[in-house]
Design a protein around this motif. Structure first.
Motif: not given
Length: 163
Positions: A66-93
Motif C-alpha cells: 500500500i505504501i509503495e503504490l501510494k508513493r508511486l501513484l502520487e509521484t508518477a508522470q502519467v502519459g502517452a508513450s514517448p515519441a518514436d525518435n530513437g532516444v532512450v527514455e522511460p517507456g521505450m523497449v
C-alpha cells in the motif's frame, strides 16, 4: 533534478491498473486480513497459532505494498508513450548489445509492464538505466556494473512500449 531522481513514468493503463490494485488492497483486501487475524486470535494461544502468524505476515506485506503504490501513484508522470525518435527514455523497449549479447528490455518502472508481459525491465535508476538514459540508436557507451567492471553497451533500437 538529475535523471535518476526524476518521477517514474507510467502509461495510463499501468496507472489505472495500479490504482485499482491499491483500492482493492487498502479496502476489501485489508479488511479480509484483519478478519483472519481476529479469527485466529479467537483460537487461543497466539504463540503456537500458525494461522495468526501467517495472517500478521500477510498484513505486513500488504501494508508495505500500500505504501509503495501510494508513493508511486502520487509521484508518477502519467502519459502517452514517448515519441518514436530513437532516444532512450522511460517507456521505450530498447534493444542493446550488452557485453556483446543482444538483449531487449523495457526501460522504466517495473510497474509499466503487465504481469502477463514477460519482458525484462531495467529502471532508469539502475546502473545500466542511468548510463543509457537519453542515448540514441547507434550510441556506444560503457557503464560500471555493481561488481565494478566496465560493460560495453551499444543501443540498437528504441521503440515506444505497446502494452
Amino acid at each position: 533534478m538529475s535523471n535518476t531522481d526524476s518521477a517514474p513514468w507510467l502509461t495510463q493503463e499501468a496507472y489505472d491498473r495500479l490504482k485499482q490494485e491499491l483500492d482493492q488492497i487498502s479496502g476489501p483486501g485489508r479488511q479480509e486480513i484483519i478478519d483472519r487475524i481476529e479469527q485466529a486470535r479467537e483460537e487461543g494461544d497466539l504463540k503456537e497459532n500458525g494461522g495468526y502468524h501467517a495472517a500478521r505476515e500477510e498484513q505486513s506485506k500488504n501494508e508495505g505494498r500500500i505504501i509503495e503504490l501510494k508513493r508511486l501513484l502520487e509521484t508518477a508522470q502519467v502519459g502517452a508513450s514517448p515519441a518514436d525518435n530513437g532516444v532512450v527514455e522511460p517507456g521505450m523497449v530498447v534493444e542493446a548489445k550488452i557485453a556483446g549479447d543482444l538483449e531487449a528490455f523495457l526501460f522504466g518502472n517495473r510497474e509499466i509492464a503487465d504481469d502477463k508481459d514477460s519482458i525484462t525491465v531495467y529502471s532508469e535508476r539502475s546502473p545500466l538505466g542511468a548510463a543509457i538514459q537519453g542515448s540514441k540508436v547507434g550510441d556506444k557507451l560503457t557503464y560500471a556494473a555493481p561488481n565494478g567492471k566496465d560493460i560495453a553497451v551499444e543501443i540498437v533500437s528504441a521503440k515506444p512500449y505497446k502494452p
